[in-house]
Design an enzyme around this catalytic site. Structure first.
Site, PDB file in Angstrom:
ATOM      1  CE1 TYR A  52      69.656  55.010  57.684  1.00 62.17           C
ATOM      2  CE2 TYR A  52      68.356  53.660  56.006  1.00 62.17           C
ATOM      3  CZ  TYR A  52      68.397  54.693  56.626  1.00 62.17           C
ATOM      4  OH  TYR A  52      67.762  55.769  56.414  1.00 62.17           O
ATOM      5  CE  LYS A  76      66.323  56.262  59.682  1.00 65.80           C
ATOM      6  NZ  LYS A  76      65.761  57.481  60.047  1.00 65.80           N
TER       7      LYS A  76
END
Length: 181
Positions: free
Chosen positions: A153, A157
């Protein structure tokens, strides 16, 4: 009177952003893989605002689906002025137990999906020399967690942040603002 497309528009952040845009007079496309939720969000926006809202199913990880979304949006409204990438997914697992399959799924949705929508809607914005793109990112793009489980994650991002910076620089000449929040 602007036309806004909100990916992940049936989710919490996406639905709130779509409603906010509609409250300020934008015609809104609610794009989401969950067509029932997208339709419900579209109906709620229409009943709560004086703006037009439509739901279009889109699988953000599918190039064909994103291309069709852009085509359907232009068929319906003639253009697009605002793109909001509010889609995303997270799978939390310790790095030494993270499968390649989960890694690819997370990057397909969070990173490739952002690239595809920016590319397809960017073409429309470049042609008319106007556009606004908002990519929803995360503090995890620049700060890791101490408790772990967010390697993919955080990396995804971080990639969204760099896509945003790169496009902001490249497309400024076309009066296209690209930002991440």
């Amino acid at each position: 009177n602007r036309v806004a497309v909100v990916l992940g528009g049936a989710g919490g952040i996406g639905a709130a952003m779509a409603r906010g845009l509609a409250l300020y007079g934008a015609k809104v496309v609610i794009a989401d893989i969950n067509s029932a939720a997208a339709e419900a969000t579209s109906n709620a926006i229409k009943s709560q605002t004086n703006s037009e809202a439509v739901a279009i199913k889109c699988d953000i990880a599918s190039e064909e689906s994103v291309v069709k979304l852009a085509e359907k949006t232009v068929d319906k409204f003639g253009t697009v002025d605002i793109l909001v990438n509010a889609h995303g997914v997270n799978t939390k697992r310790p790095a030494d137990q993270f499968s390649v399959t989960d890694w690819h799924l997370l990057f397909d949705i969070n990173v490739t999906g952002t690239m595809l929508t920016c590319r397809e809607f960017g073409k429309i914005m470049i042609a008319k020399k106007y556009g606004r793109i908002i990519n929803v990112s995360s503090i995890r793009g620049i700060r890791a967690t101490l408790w772990g489980g967010n390697e993919a994650y955080c990396a995804s991002k971080g990639a969204v942040d760099m896509i945003t910076r790169s496009l902001a620089a490249e497309w400024a000449q076309y009066n296209i603002n690209v930002n991440a929040i």
